[in-house]
Design a protein around this motif. Structure first.
Motif, PDB file in Angstrom:
ATOM      1  N   VAL A   1      -3.196  -5.831  -0.033  1.00  0.00           N
ATOM      2  CA  VAL A   1      -2.817  -4.966  -0.766  1.00  0.00           C
ATOM      3  C   VAL A   1      -1.931  -5.464  -1.804  1.00  0.00           C
ATOM      4  O   VAL A   1      -1.327  -6.382  -1.892  1.00  0.00           O
ATOM      5  CB  VAL A   1      -2.063  -3.743  -0.395  1.00  0.00           C
ATOM      6  N   ASP A   2      -1.994  -4.724  -3.167  1.00  0.00           N
ATOM      7  CA  ASP A   2      -1.138  -5.139  -4.182  1.00  0.00           C
ATOM      8  C   ASP A   2       0.172  -5.367  -3.826  1.00  0.00           C
ATOM      9  O   ASP A   2       0.751  -4.432  -3.197  1.00  0.00           O
ATOM     10  CB  ASP A   2      -1.466  -4.105  -5.368  1.00  0.00           C
ATOM     11  N   GLU A   3       0.937  -6.355  -4.580  1.00  0.00           N
ATOM     12  CA  GLU A   3       2.508  -6.331  -4.385  1.00  0.00           C
ATOM     13  C   GLU A   3       3.226  -4.972  -4.768  1.00  0.00           C
ATOM     14  O   GLU A   3       4.289  -4.647  -4.230  1.00  0.00           O
ATOM     15  CB  GLU A   3       2.765  -7.333  -5.324  1.00  0.00           C
ATOM     16  N   ASN A   4       2.630  -4.321  -5.576  1.00  0.00           N
ATOM     17  CA  ASN A   4       3.322  -2.933  -6.029  1.00  0.00           C
ATOM     18  C   ASN A   4       2.758  -1.961  -5.401  1.00  0.00           C
ATOM     19  O   ASN A   4       3.281  -0.763  -5.606  1.00  0.00           O
ATOM     20  CB  ASN A   4       2.848  -2.790  -7.654  1.00  0.00           C
ATOM     21  N   ALA A   5       2.047  -2.046  -4.184  1.00  0.00           N
ATOM     22  CA  ALA A   5       1.668  -0.872  -3.426  1.00  0.00           C
ATOM     23  C   ALA A   5       2.887  -0.277  -2.677  1.00  0.00           C
ATOM     24  O   ALA A   5       3.656  -0.890  -2.607  1.00  0.00           O
ATOM     25  CB  ALA A   5       0.372  -1.486  -2.373  1.00  0.00           C
ATOM     26  N   SER A   6       2.757   0.874  -2.363  1.00  0.00           N
ATOM     27  CA  SER A   6       3.867   1.694  -1.528  1.00  0.00           C
ATOM     28  C   SER A   6       3.797   0.862  -0.165  1.00  0.00           C
ATOM     29  O   SER A   6       2.877   0.305   0.331  1.00  0.00           O
ATOM     30  CB  SER A   6       3.397   3.126  -1.620  1.00  0.00           C
TER      31      SER A   6
ATOM     32  N   PRO B   1       9.588   5.514   1.663  1.00  0.00           N
ATOM     33  CA  PRO B   1      10.371   4.519   0.944  1.00  0.00           C
ATOM     34  C   PRO B   1      10.293   3.241   1.892  1.00  0.00           C
ATOM     35  O   PRO B   1      10.282   3.540   2.979  1.00  0.00           O
ATOM     36  CB  PRO B   1      11.848   5.053   0.521  1.00  0.00           C
ATOM     37  N   ASP B   2      10.410   2.158   1.106  1.00  0.00           N
ATOM     38  CA  ASP B   2      10.590   0.956   2.054  1.00  0.00           C
ATOM     39  C   ASP B   2      12.052   0.813   2.240  1.00  0.00           C
ATOM     40  O   ASP B   2      12.930   0.594   1.518  1.00  0.00           O
ATOM     41  CB  ASP B   2      10.453  -0.252   0.966  1.00  0.00           C
ATOM     42  N   MET B   3      12.444   0.786   3.696  1.00  0.00           N
ATOM     43  CA  MET B   3      13.734   0.777   4.272  1.00  0.00           C
ATOM     44  C   MET B   3      14.079  -0.351   4.432  1.00  0.00           C
ATOM     45  O   MET B   3      15.336  -1.013   4.957  1.00  0.00           O
ATOM     46  CB  MET B   3      13.696   1.780   5.377  1.00  0.00           C
ATOM     47  N   GLY B   4      13.578  -1.642   4.010  1.00  0.00           N
ATOM     48  CA  GLY B   4      14.016  -2.915   4.288  1.00  0.00           C
ATOM     49  C   GLY B   4      13.688  -3.328   5.614  1.00  0.00           C
ATOM     50  O   GLY B   4      14.585  -4.508   5.971  1.00  0.00           O
ATOM     51  N   THR B   5      12.902  -2.970   6.355  1.00  0.00           N
ATOM     52  CA  THR B   5      12.626  -3.153   7.762  1.00  0.00           C
ATOM     53  C   THR B   5      11.345  -3.834   7.949  1.00  0.00           C
ATOM     54  O   THR B   5      11.049  -3.904   9.143  1.00  0.00           O
ATOM     55  CB  THR B   5      12.735  -1.975   8.671  1.00  0.00           C
TER      56      THR B   5
END
Ligand SMILES: [Ca+2]
Ligand SMILES: [Ca+2]
Length: 150
Positions: free
Chosen positions: A30-35, A127-131
């Motif tokens: 997937v694209d770097e900017n993908a969710s 959201p990406d929670m950094g996990t």
């Protein structure tokens, strides 16, 4: 004919995301900017195309039609070894953020309809929670459920 063949090959190469470098040939890139949801589906479930209802069903691990806090943690890979350093406070915070986003009737759990509405009608995303990408093995979960019930 030869030219169109080259174009098709070039497009296929793009779609596969340079699949001939390295081992992830069956993993959609997937694209770097993908969710985070798209990355999670690609990296953990090898699925490039999905809708909100199928994302929900895949992470309703006990199949009761709603997400509770534990299922949210599991979706985010927080029941996995790779995140065992994450504190209980941080886990509670993550569940709080996700519940606040999705539990629109505030009954403490996220129903399938709530999830689909927030994602597809309101156009939001998890959201990406950094996990990390959210490691969670379903086989492992089956085992744990079985184990806990004893
Ligand atoms: Ca559930
Ligand atoms: Ca709810």
């Amino acid at each position: 004919m030869r030219l169109s063949g080259i174009i098709v090959a070039a497009l296929a190469g793009r779609a596969l995301g340079h699949g001939d470098h390295g081992s992830g040939s069956q993993r959609p890139v997937v694209d770097e900017n993908a969710s985070w949801m798209q990355k999670h589906m690609a990296e953990e479930h090898h699925a490039a195309d999905f809708d909100a209802a199928s994302f929900f069903a895949l992470h309703d691990f006990d199949g009761d039609g709603s997400w509770d806090g534990e299922e949210i943690l599991r979706t985010y890979g927080l029941m996995d070894e790779s995140n065992k350093h994450v504190t209980e406070d941080r886990k509670a915070e993550i569940v709080g953020v996700i519940t606040k986003l999705l539990d629109t009737n505030r009954d403490g759990v996220v129903s399938r309809d709530e999830f689909v509405h927030v994602i597809e009608v309101e156009g939001k995303t998890l959201p990406d929670m950094g996990t990390g990408p959210g490691h969670h093995g379903d086989d492992e979960y089956e085992y744990e459920i079985h184990h806990w019930e004893k």
